[in-house]
Design an enzyme around this catalytic site. Structure first.
Site, PDB file in Angstrom:
ATOM      1  N   SER A  42       0.975  -1.186   0.193  1.00  0.00           N
ATOM      2  CA  SER A  42       0.071   0.136   0.030  1.00  0.00           C
ATOM      3  C   SER A  42       0.803   1.181  -0.045  1.00  0.00           C
ATOM      4  O   SER A  42       0.544   2.204  -0.809  1.00  0.00           O
ATOM      5  CB  SER A  42      -1.123   0.039   1.228  1.00  0.00           C
ATOM      6  OG  SER A  42      -1.984  -1.003   1.117  1.00  0.00           O
ATOM      7  N   THR A  87      -4.686  -3.385   8.623  1.00  0.00           N
ATOM      8  CA  THR A  87      -4.730  -4.626   7.955  1.00  0.00           C
ATOM      9  C   THR A  87      -4.749  -5.474   9.194  1.00  0.00           C
ATOM     10  O   THR A  87      -4.799  -5.097  10.472  1.00  0.00           O
ATOM     11  CB  THR A  87      -3.608  -4.760   6.953  1.00  0.00           C
ATOM     12  OG1 THR A  87      -3.867  -6.065   6.430  1.00  0.00           O
ATOM     13  CG2 THR A  87      -2.250  -4.393   7.409  1.00  0.00           C
ATOM     14  N   LYS A  91      -8.199  -5.165  11.764  1.00  0.00           N
ATOM     15  CA  LYS A  91      -9.517  -4.727  11.282  1.00  0.00           C
ATOM     16  C   LYS A  91     -10.842  -4.674  11.893  1.00  0.00           C
ATOM     17  O   LYS A  91     -11.592  -4.076  11.848  1.00  0.00           O
ATOM     18  CB  LYS A  91      -9.600  -5.684   9.822  1.00  0.00           C
ATOM     19  CG  LYS A  91      -8.617  -5.132   8.811  1.00  0.00           C
ATOM     20  CD  LYS A  91      -9.131  -6.034   7.466  1.00  0.00           C
ATOM     21  CE  LYS A  91      -8.056  -5.575   6.446  1.00  0.00           C
ATOM     22  NZ  LYS A  91      -8.392  -6.394   5.101  1.00  0.00           N
ATOM     23  N   ASP A 127     -12.967  -3.184   0.921  1.00  0.00           N
ATOM     24  CA  ASP A 127     -12.286  -4.525   0.442  1.00  0.00           C
ATOM     25  C   ASP A 127     -13.260  -5.239  -0.470  1.00  0.00           C
ATOM     26  O   ASP A 127     -13.077  -5.662  -1.562  1.00  0.00           O
ATOM     27  CB  ASP A 127     -12.086  -5.826   1.845  1.00  0.00           C
ATOM     28  CG  ASP A 127     -10.614  -5.315   2.316  1.00  0.00           C
ATOM     29  OD1 ASP A 127      -9.803  -4.560   1.605  1.00  0.00           O
ATOM     30  OD2 ASP A 127     -10.534  -5.687   3.314  1.00  0.00           O
ATOM     31  N   GLY A 152     -12.217 -20.054   1.934  1.00  0.00           N
ATOM     32  CA  GLY A 152     -11.828 -19.132   3.253  1.00  0.00           C
ATOM     33  C   GLY A 152     -12.914 -18.621   3.934  1.00  0.00           C
ATOM     34  O   GLY A 152     -14.103 -18.414   3.164  1.00  0.00           O
ATOM     35  N   ALA A 153     -12.672 -18.285   5.252  1.00  0.00           N
ATOM     36  CA  ALA A 153     -13.792 -17.536   6.008  1.00  0.00           C
ATOM     37  C   ALA A 153     -12.985 -16.752   6.828  1.00  0.00           C
ATOM     38  O   ALA A 153     -13.642 -16.290   7.873  1.00  0.00           O
ATOM     39  CB  ALA A 153     -14.426 -18.729   6.742  1.00  0.00           C
ATOM     40  N   GLY A 154     -11.840 -16.092   6.337  1.00  0.00           N
ATOM     41  CA  GLY A 154     -11.083 -15.283   7.448  1.00  0.00           C
ATOM     42  C   GLY A 154     -11.704 -13.787   7.009  1.00  0.00           C
ATOM     43  O   GLY A 154     -12.921 -13.570   6.175  1.00  0.00           O
ATOM     44  N   GLY A 155     -10.861 -12.834   7.309  1.00  0.00           N
ATOM     45  CA  GLY A 155     -11.258 -11.291   7.062  1.00  0.00           C
ATOM     46  C   GLY A 155     -11.379 -10.909   5.564  1.00  0.00           C
ATOM     47  O   GLY A 155     -12.678 -10.374   5.216  1.00  0.00           O
ATOM     48  N   ASP A 180     -16.411 -24.902  11.017  1.00  0.00           N
ATOM     49  CA  ASP A 180     -17.361 -24.153  12.045  1.00  0.00           C
ATOM     50  C   ASP A 180     -17.263 -22.505  11.487  1.00  0.00           C
ATOM     51  O   ASP A 180     -18.111 -21.793  11.904  1.00  0.00           O
ATOM     52  CB  ASP A 180     -16.904 -24.366  13.481  1.00  0.00           C
ATOM     53  CG  ASP A 180     -17.204 -25.691  13.708  1.00  0.00           C
ATOM     54  OD1 ASP A 180     -18.046 -26.362  13.378  1.00  0.00           O
ATOM     55  OD2 ASP A 180     -16.580 -25.954  14.964  1.00  0.00           O
TER      56      ASP A 180
HETATM   57  P1  NAP Z   1      -7.160 -14.531   7.477  1.00  0.00           P
HETATM   58  O1  NAP Z   1      -8.176 -13.552   7.969  1.00  0.00           O
HETATM   59  O2  NAP Z   1      -5.990 -14.736   8.274  1.00  0.00           O
HETATM   60  O3  NAP Z   1      -7.875 -15.743   6.916  1.00  0.00           O
HETATM   61  C1  NAP Z   1      -7.116 -16.853   6.264  1.00  0.00           C
HETATM   62  C2  NAP Z   1      -8.171 -17.773   5.579  1.00  0.00           C
HETATM   63  O4  NAP Z   1      -7.414 -18.752   5.064  1.00  0.00           O
HETATM   64  C3  NAP Z   1      -8.897 -18.646   6.994  1.00  0.00           C
HETATM   65  O5  NAP Z   1      -9.899 -18.863   6.219  1.00  0.00           O
HETATM   66  C4  NAP Z   1      -8.008 -19.847   7.131  1.00  0.00           C
HETATM   67  O6  NAP Z   1      -8.577 -20.956   7.179  1.00  0.00           O
HETATM   68  C5  NAP Z   1      -7.500 -20.254   5.421  1.00  0.00           C
HETATM   69  N1  NAP Z   1      -6.111 -20.485   5.448  1.00  0.00           N
HETATM   70  C6  NAP Z   1      -4.756 -20.241   6.055  1.00  0.00           C
HETATM   71  N2  NAP Z   1      -4.056 -20.779   5.990  1.00  0.00           N
HETATM   72  C7  NAP Z   1      -4.393 -22.137   5.277  1.00  0.00           C
HETATM   73  C8  NAP Z   1      -3.930 -23.327   4.818  1.00  0.00           C
HETATM   74  N3  NAP Z   1      -2.674 -23.643   4.877  1.00  0.00           N
HETATM   75  N4  NAP Z   1      -4.863 -24.133   4.166  1.00  0.00           N
HETATM   76  C9  NAP Z   1      -6.247 -24.013   3.939  1.00  0.00           C
HETATM   77  N5  NAP Z   1      -6.889 -22.782   4.552  1.00  0.00           N
HETATM   78  C10 NAP Z   1      -5.724 -21.822   5.010  1.00  0.00           C
HETATM   79  O7  NAP Z   1      -6.444 -13.703   6.119  1.00  0.00           O
HETATM   80  P2  NAP Z   1      -7.103 -13.010   5.183  1.00  0.00           P
HETATM   81  O8  NAP Z   1      -6.836 -11.492   5.585  1.00  0.00           O
HETATM   82  O9  NAP Z   1      -8.597 -13.247   5.111  1.00  0.00           O
HETATM   83  O10 NAP Z   1      -6.233 -13.005   3.833  1.00  0.00           O
HETATM   84  C11 NAP Z   1      -6.139 -14.283   3.081  1.00  0.00           C
HETATM   85  C12 NAP Z   1      -5.390 -14.027   1.712  1.00  0.00           C
HETATM   86  O11 NAP Z   1      -6.047 -12.968   1.141  1.00  0.00           O
HETATM   87  C13 NAP Z   1      -3.856 -13.529   2.247  1.00  0.00           C
HETATM   88  O12 NAP Z   1      -3.156 -14.053   1.256  1.00  0.00           O
HETATM   89  C14 NAP Z   1      -3.978 -11.900   1.895  1.00  0.00           C
HETATM   90  O13 NAP Z   1      -2.700 -11.594   1.487  1.00  0.00           O
HETATM   91  C15 NAP Z   1      -5.028 -12.145   0.700  1.00  0.00           C
HETATM   92  N6  NAP Z   1      -5.641 -10.659   0.493  1.00  0.00           N
HETATM   93  C16 NAP Z   1      -5.600  -9.960  -0.618  1.00  0.00           C
HETATM   94  C17 NAP Z   1      -6.371  -9.050  -0.819  1.00  0.00           C
HETATM   95  C18 NAP Z   1      -6.142  -8.335  -2.089  1.00  0.00           C
HETATM   96  O14 NAP Z   1      -6.433  -6.960  -2.387  1.00  0.00           O
HETATM   97  N7  NAP Z   1      -5.948  -8.795  -3.414  1.00  0.00           N
HETATM   98  C19 NAP Z   1      -7.224  -8.250   0.312  1.00  0.00           C
HETATM   99  C20 NAP Z   1      -7.013  -8.774   1.455  1.00  0.00           C
HETATM  100  C21 NAP Z   1      -6.204 -10.180   1.419  1.00  0.00           C
HETATM  101  P3  NAP Z   1      -8.976 -21.323   8.853  1.00  0.00           P
HETATM  102  O15 NAP Z   1     -10.272 -20.683   9.351  1.00  0.00           O
HETATM  103  O16 NAP Z   1      -9.335 -22.868   8.716  1.00  0.00           O
HETATM  104  O17 NAP Z   1      -7.857 -21.145   9.582  1.00  0.00           O
END
Ligand code: NAP
Length: 308
Positions: A42, A87, A91, A127, A152-155, A180
């Site tokens: 950024s 970030t 968040k 986002d 995915g179910a993260g942020g 879950d």
């Molecule tokens: P986060 O909140 O930490 O969530 C991570 C997600 O990925 C969770 O659903 C987690 O599953 C899953 N995960 C992590 N490691 C894994 C593995 N080894 N195998 C399977 N599932 C896994 O992260 P986030 O902020 O959502 O970001 C996720 C990705 O998106 C990152 O790589 C980030 O750089 C990218 N991103 C890109 C943008 C963009 O503008 N292009 C914006 C935001 C994020 P569990 O719940 O099972 O742990």
């Protein structure tokens, strides 16, 4: 102490000159807080945009501890900050200390952009809209009436899931390693977007592969693909030429998932677009100016590890 440049408040500060800011007390301040944050793209993207438009402001990364977040937010008006990005992992922490939230931030309970205006802090989340804009502008995809499978179910997945539901997806399957967590996101979406059928599945479950095969749009919102040797987030055998495959990982831009999607003849969209458009929306909130998209895109593409 000289006063910092006036916060824009929707009105762009007067262009001064192109090039580096003087940091002479009139320089507007922007930045990103998180932990880790030093690898963030950024600063590169926003500083290129500010310099291009001749706006005297500087965007800096601040890697701070959780215990300091509240104090940092409190100090923003006095220090003359125009705003911040937020970030991982803050968040969802910052909304409690802001004066107001826009609709998206309130629905998500998460903020990625703070605007400082008149001594007050407002929280926004760009986002989801960044994702939708990228999908439309870069992929030519309108998800109204479509079936989407989101891994995915993260942020990031949360923001994308809300955006898909609000954008009119007919069906959204949330697939996550931890089932879950997918289920809890499904429940919060059911309330916010009753018009979309929402399902939750564990990526380890048998139904996952067939649900992927049935969906028109596949989205990876996990970090899988950012490290060498990561497994594919979706089984390659389920990707069809009629699908659109989106990977929000942007380092590298060409992930193994996108390589598999390309080999299957599917439409592919990398993570640069979402990064660019969420940033462009934040830039407009801070400066009141349209973001110079191509300048920002070039800045992102020149970052180490993006094109490799
Ligand atoms: P986060 O909140 O930490 O969530 C991570 C997600 O990925 C969770 O659903 C987690 O599953 C899953 N995960 C992590 N490691 C894994 C593995 N080894 N195998 C399977 N599932 C896994 O992260 P986030 O902020 O959502 O970001 C996720 C990705 O998106 C990152 O790589 C980030 O750089 C990218 N991103 C890109 C943008 C963009 O503008 N292009 C914006 C935001 C994020 P569990 O719940 O099972 O742990």
């Amino acid at each position: 102490m000289g006063h910092a440049a006036r916060p824009p408040g929707g009105v762009a500060p007067p262009p001064r000159r192109r090039g580096a800011p003087t940091a002479a007390g009139r320089t507007g301040l922007l930045g990103i807080i998180g932990r880790p944050v030093l690898g963030s793209l950024s600063p590169r993207m926003h500083n290129a945009a500010l310099a291009h438009l001749g706006i005297e402001a500087l965007y800096l990364p601040f890697e701070i501890r959780e215990a300091s977040v509240r104090d940092v937010l409190r100090a923003l008006p006095a220090l003359g900050f125009w705003g911040l990005n937020v970030t991982i992992p803050y968040k969802e922490l910052v909304p409690r200390w802001l004066d107001e939230l826009d609709e998206e931030a309130a629905a998500l309970g998460a903020v990625n952009t703070i605007v400082v205006r008149g001594g007050r802090l407002s929280g926004h989340n760009t986002d989801g809209r960044g994702f939708l804009t990228a999908l439309r502008a870069e992929g030519g995809v309108d998800l109204r009436g479509e079936a989407v499978l989101l891994v995915g179910a993260g942020g990031a997945a949360r923001a994308i899931a809300f955006a898909c539901a609000r954008g009119g997806a007919a069906r959204l399957v949330i697939a996550n390693r931890d089932r879950d967590r997918a289920e809890s996101l499904r429940r919060s979406l059911r309330r916010a977007a009753p018009g979309t059928e929402v399902l939750a599945v564990g990526t380890g479950e048998e139904a996952f592969a067939s649900l992927a095969g049935e969906s028109q749009i596949l989205v990876n919102a996990t970090p899988l693909g950012s490290r060498r040797g990561d497994p594919l987030p979706v089984p390659a055998g389920r990707i069809r030429s009629s699908q659109c495959v989106v990977d929000i990982v942007y380092r590298p831009l060409r992930t193994p998932l996108l390589a598999a999607a390309e080999a299957a003849g599917a439409r592919c969209l990398n993570g640069l677009g979402m990064l660019l458009y969420q940033g462009a929306l934040a830039f407009r909130l801070w400066t009141g100016r349209e973001a110079p998209l191509e300048v920002m895109r070039r800045a992102l593409l020149s970052a180490p590890g993006v094109r490799s």
